[in-house]
Design an enzyme around this catalytic site. Structure first.
Site, PDB file in Angstrom:
ATOM      1  N   ASP A 132       0.795  -1.233   0.000  1.00 17.35           N
ATOM      2  CA  ASP A 132       0.000   0.000   0.000  1.00 17.35           C
ATOM      3  C   ASP A 132       0.827   1.284   0.000  1.00 17.35           C
ATOM      4  OD1 ASP A 132       1.035  -0.414   2.484  1.00 17.35           O
ATOM      5  OD2 ASP A 132      -0.851  -0.259   3.590  1.00 17.35           O
ATOM      6  N   HIS A 133       2.110   1.187   0.388  1.00 15.25           N
ATOM      7  CA  HIS A 133       2.900   2.406   0.557  1.00 15.25           C
ATOM      8  C   HIS A 133       3.654   2.842  -0.699  1.00 15.25           C
ATOM      9  CE1 HIS A 133       2.104   1.928   4.799  1.00 15.25           C
ATOM     10  NE2 HIS A 133       2.818   2.987   5.095  1.00 15.25           N
ATOM     11  N   ASP A 156       3.815  -1.148  11.598  1.00 14.63           N
ATOM     12  CA  ASP A 156       3.366   0.179  11.190  1.00 14.63           C
ATOM     13  C   ASP A 156       2.718   0.794  12.416  1.00 14.63           C
ATOM     14  OD1 ASP A 156       2.512   1.742   8.393  1.00 14.63           O
ATOM     15  OD2 ASP A 156       1.268   2.171  10.133  1.00 14.63           O
ATOM     16  N   ARG A 187      -1.117  12.462  10.067  1.00 17.35           N
ATOM     17  CA  ARG A 187       0.141  13.173  10.309  1.00 17.35           C
ATOM     18  C   ARG A 187       0.288  14.348   9.364  1.00 17.35           C
ATOM     19  NH1 ARG A 187       3.681   7.824  11.247  1.00 17.35           N
ATOM     20  NH2 ARG A 187       2.863   7.523  13.346  1.00 17.35           N
ATOM     21  N   SER A 215       6.642   7.182  13.049  1.00 19.76           N
ATOM     22  CA  SER A 215       6.546   5.876  12.406  1.00 19.76           C
ATOM     23  C   SER A 215       7.265   4.754  13.148  1.00 19.76           C
ATOM     24  CB  SER A 215       7.137   6.022  11.006  1.00 19.76           C
ATOM     25  OG  SER A 215       7.654   4.826  10.547  1.00 19.76           O
ATOM     26  N   ARG A 270       9.115   2.670  11.407  1.00 16.47           N
ATOM     27  CA  ARG A 270      10.168   2.235  10.479  1.00 16.47           C
ATOM     28  C   ARG A 270      11.491   1.998  11.201  1.00 16.47           C
ATOM     29  NH1 ARG A 270       9.662   8.141   7.756  1.00 16.47           N
ATOM     30  NH2 ARG A 270       7.526   7.379   7.709  1.00 16.47           N
TER      31      ARG A 270
HETATM   32  C1  MIC Z   1       3.648   6.341   8.325  1.00 16.04           C
HETATM   33  O1  MIC Z   1       2.474   6.632   8.432  1.00 16.04           O
HETATM   34  O2  MIC Z   1       4.577   7.104   8.629  1.00 16.04           O
HETATM   35  C2  MIC Z   1       4.005   4.971   7.853  1.00 16.04           C
HETATM   36  C3  MIC Z   1       4.672   5.120   6.560  1.00 16.04           C
HETATM   37  O3  MIC Z   1       2.849   4.202   7.657  1.00 16.04           O
HETATM   38  C4  MIC Z   1       4.896   4.348   8.904  1.00 16.04           C
HETATM   39  C5  MIC Z   1       5.560   3.119   8.514  1.00 16.04           C
HETATM   40  C6  MIC Z   1       6.709   3.321   7.623  1.00 16.04           C
HETATM   41  O4  MIC Z   1       7.553   4.171   7.864  1.00 16.04           O
HETATM   42  O5  MIC Z   1       6.828   2.545   6.687  1.00 16.04           O
HETATM   43  C7  MIC Z   1       4.275   4.142  10.267  1.00 16.04           C
HETATM   44  O6  MIC Z   1       3.397   4.851  10.632  1.00 16.04           O
HETATM   45  O7  MIC Z   1       4.754   3.293  11.040  1.00 16.04           O
HETATM   46 FE1  SF4 Z   2      -0.419   4.594   5.043  1.00 19.19          FE
HETATM   47 FE2  SF4 Z   2       0.795   5.316   7.309  1.00 19.19          FE
HETATM   48 FE3  SF4 Z   2      -0.687   7.055   5.918  1.00 19.19          FE
HETATM   49 FE4  SF4 Z   2      -1.839   5.087   7.180  1.00 19.19          FE
HETATM   50  S1  SF4 Z   2      -0.690   6.758   8.106  1.00 19.19           S
HETATM   51  S2  SF4 Z   2      -2.293   5.758   5.118  1.00 19.19           S
HETATM   52  S3  SF4 Z   2      -0.377   3.441   6.939  1.00 19.19           S
HETATM   53  S4  SF4 Z   2       1.207   6.101   5.284  1.00 19.19           S
END
Ligand code: MIC
Ligand code: SF4
Length: 754
Positions: free
Chosen positions: A95-96, A160, A448, A643, A645
């Site tokens: 999805d990313h 995540d 975010r 995140s 990550r």
């Molecule tokens: C995000 O919302 O920042 C992400 C991308 O979903 C991350 C995960 C990632 O860095 O791949 C998260 O929230 O953990």
């Molecule tokens: Fe995707 Fe993270 Fe955004 Fe949710 S917050 S839509 S998991 S990038």
């Protein structure tokens, strides 16, 4: 999904007994969070967990979910664990990695082409190890988990931070780094500090323009981005009962934005309705049998102040729609105060884009409520003043909203329908003109809004609000528009007041989908071959990190002293860098490039103490590494917020950083550092942050006596030769010290299996 109901019934079979036993040990009524925690103890023994107080406790989660951007590293690590299959049901979701640009069809085709190597890798690893694989275009991980896998009273982990979304279905769902997921997938326990409990009592009822999103926007305003650290937030009260299940998901989802370990709600009718609508009657039947155990004991909600460490009360009948931002999700403004705030802060009043989607707000209800606003605009001949984009949460939602005419409503306003994926929420957005870096405003329904997150432009002021407010604001094209009091002018010059949003909680005619995008793993995956090309720029097999040499770290140079907010987006930026998530060497070139250096206040410009020249952070780190000189990163409060990550921990590890010394950490990032064999330390005396100078050298004095609860002593040697000694606290327990000694947690697993 027969496998699932069997697993769920197994959890419920021991639930009552385990909870009753825990209640006896604890000696008082239990909250829902405690029930789920105690029901998932690794050793099943509440006495051990209870006597350990707020320390680390071992748990046995029921499921694991990974998304493509984190799954690559998680699965590359899992491949080293030498296991035949995963020990608990696990899914991977693509999805990313899908860039939003022209619209769903073209964008998906392009992603399938450009990221083919990565998707093929994830698909074949899933096939090999018994992991369910959700193809690109199937939807966003958390929406799919809610639709298919979440269940009341369950415990899951996901790579995540928004895994917490499944709290909307009464789970304890927790975001972790890939290495934690590898533990659980390998059949080992998973440890977590026994959380504190924050109760949120919801009285009254939502109505008019106020949505579930406003509950969490308000909570974020109260608790701030670190107010939930180490805590589970449990919502209850009449207001909770009157809210939809996906609305509860929205609230739990953004619990990640206050740093909460997770959030949850007790099992109720909204969850029954949702489970039934998503084809899981069998889960309802099973859950109903143990319903008393899927919510807190009655005494708890009657006298919450006695059972929660902190209690917040929100009257939904009085709650106003909120607009949070810019640059941080905890800066809340009720809509009635927005005019004044926009003026006082000189925020660009014109809205350029309205975006609806993300795992936070992409349910059927979200789409239909937003569409009710859009429809009014079309009916009254009001042309939208901003551009519009939507990302449906899953193919099931997209298919159903298309069938029900909702997509057509959006399209009448010129809305771009992007792929069922994260898209702009994670900076996968080819926004025209963003490179000009103009000061501008966008509004979105995501969670975010850190600087540069959506479009890479540091001057984009992003505001978070509910989908229906995004629709209203984007149509008006003004950030200071208040749909409750202000009229819009239509194309004939007439004044029009928007009526309050309305939408179906669930599709009247049920959900529908032709191909949800799921691929089941091979029955026997032993013959599946996983290929990683040695010349790939996207994937790289991992080499184990070196074990500790048993000596004090000495002569370490300061790499960067990060100033102010330093989220994982600052440490390992997403957007264009997502393409290197499976290649540690390549992604390390983004290490800390977004962090502000306390010396000079610039980003990605630090002093190389060996040469005296200034350069990019990754280049400087590589220079120290090449010279065999260890380095140290210093940071402020809530370092690593955001995140899950683990790249944010693996990159410094890979580039020779030995320790990260900060005022305080965000939970997941601190664990990620430990797992990768790094030292994650906090200043015993916060003011010592100010003692760190640009040319400092660090000598550890007593690392050889590294032990739980014992602070470490560090000698700072300043450029003029003067010395100061400071103390650094840590939260390593015995087994986590073992990870440091072995070089990483994975090194220990691999050694045990070899
Ligand atoms: C995000 O919302 O920042 C992400 C991308 O979903 C991350 C995960 C990632 O860095 O791949 C998260 O929230 O953990
Ligand atoms: Fe995707 Fe993270 Fe955004 Fe949710 S917050 S839509 S998991 S990038």
């Amino acid at each position: 999904m027969a496998f699932d109901i069997q697993m769920i019934e197994k959890v419920y079979a021991t639930l009552a007994e385990r909870v009753d036993k825990a209640r006896e040990v604890v000696g008082r009524p239990l909250t829902l969070s405690e029930k789920i925690l105690y029901a998932h103890l690794w050793d099943g023994n509440p006495t051990t967990a209870y006597t350990r107080g707020k320390d680390y406790v071992d748990f046995a989660p029921d499921r694991v979910a990974c998304q493509d951007a984190t799954a690559q590293m998680a699965l590359l690590q899992f491949m080293h664990a030498n296991k035949k299959t995963v020990a608990v049901p696990t899914t991977v979701h693509c999805d990313h990695l899908i860039l939003a640009k022209n619209g769903a069809k073209q964008d998906l085709e392009l992603a399938n082409d450009q990221s083919k190597e990565v998707f093929d890798f994830l698909s074949s690893v899933s096939d090999k190890y018994g992991i369910g694989f959700w193809k690109p275009g199937s939807g966003i991980i958390h929406q799919i988990v809610l639709e298919n896998y979440a269940f009341p009273g369950g415990m899951m982990i996901g790579t995540d931070s928004h895994t917490v979304n499944a709290g909307g279905l009464g789970m304890l769902a927790i975001g972790v780094g890939g290495a934690d997921a590898v533990d659980v997938m390998s059949g080992m326990s998973w440890e977590l500090k026994f959380p504190k409990l924050i109760g949120v009592k919801l009285t009254g009822k939502l109505s008019g323009w106020t949505a579930p999103k406003d509950v969490i926007l308000k909570v974020a305003d109260i608790l701030t981005v670190k107010g939930g650290t180490g805590a589970i937030v449990e919502y209850f009260g009449e207001g909770a009962l009157s809210m939809s299940c996906t609305g509860k998901g929205t609230i739990c989802n953004m619990g990640a934005e206050i740093g909460a370990t997770t959030s949850t709600f007790g099992y109720d009718d909204s969850m029954r309705r949702y489970l039934n609508a998503t084809g899981r009657k069998d889960v309802v039947i099973a859950a109903d049998k143990v319903a008393d155990y899927l919510t807190a004991d009655a005494e708890v909600y009657a006298n919450p102040e006695q059972y929660f460490d902190q209690l917040i009360e929100i009257n939904l009948s009085e709650l106003e729609p909120h607009i949070n931002g810019p640059f941080t999700p905890d800066r809340g403004t009720p809509v009635s105060q927005m005019k004044a705030e926009v003026k006082a802060n000189d925020w660009p009043v014109k809205i350029e884009w309205g975006l609806i989607g993300s795992c936070t707000n992409s349910s059927y209800e979200d789409m239909s409520r937003a569409a009710s606003i859009v429809r009014q605009a079309v009916e009254h001949g009001i042309s939208p003043k901003a551009e519009f984009g939507i990302n449906p949460g899953s193919e099931q939602i997209r298919f159903t909203i298309e069938r029900d005419g909702i997509i057509a409503d959006f399209e009448k306003m010129g809305t771009k329908v992007f792929t069922n994926a994260c898209g702009p929420c994670i900076g996968q957005w080819d926004r025209e003109g963003a490179d000009k870096q103009e000061k501008n405003t966008i509004v979105h329904s995501f969670n975010r809004n850190f600087s540069k997150r959506a479009d890479g432009n540091p001057n984009t002021h992003a505001f978070v609000t509910s989908p229906e407010m995004v629709a209203a604001l984007a149509i008006a094209g003004r950030l200071d528009f208040n749909p409750l009091t202000d009229a819009l002018i239509n194309d004939n010059g007439e004044e029009v007041m928007l009526k309050t949003p309305y939408g179906d909680e669930l599709p009247e005619r049920g959900f529908d989908v032709e191909d949800a995008g799921f691929q089941a793993p091979a029955e026997d995956g032993s013959g599946v071959n996983v290929v990683v090309s040695p010349t790939s720029e996207r994937l790289q097999l991992l080499a184990p990190f070196e074990p500790w040499d048993g000596k004090n770290i000495t002569g370490a140079k300061l790499l960067i002293k990060a100033f102010g907010k330093c989220t994982t987006d600052h440490i390992s930026m997403a957007g264009p860098w997502l393409r290197f998530r499976g290649h540690l060497d390549n992604i390390s070139n983004n290490m800390l490039i977004g962090a502000v250096n306390a010396f000079g206040q610039a980003t990605n410009k630090v002093k190389n103490q060996l040469t005296g020249s200034f350069g990019a952070v990754p280049t400087t780190a590589r220079a120290y590494k090449a010279a065999g000189v260890p380095s140290i990163v210093v940071g402020d409060h809530n370092y690593g917020e955001g995140s899950s990550r683990e790249h944010a921990a693996m990159e410094p590890r890979f580039l020779g950083v030995k320790a990260v010394l900060v005022k305080s950490f965000a939970r997941i990032h601190e664990t990620n550092l430990k797992k990768q064999g790094m030292l994650g330390l906090t200043f015993a005396n916060e003011a010592d942050y100010d003692k760190i100078q640009e040319d400092d050298t660090f000598n550890f004095i007593d690392l050889t006596e590294f032990a739980p609860g014992k602070p470490l002593t560090i000698e700072l040697v300043h450029a003029d030769g003067s010395k100061e000694t400071i103390l650094a606290n840590h939260t390593y327990n015995e087994s986590q010290i073992g990870w440091f000694v072995a070089g990483s947690a994975l090194n220990l697993i691999a050694a045990a299996e070899a």
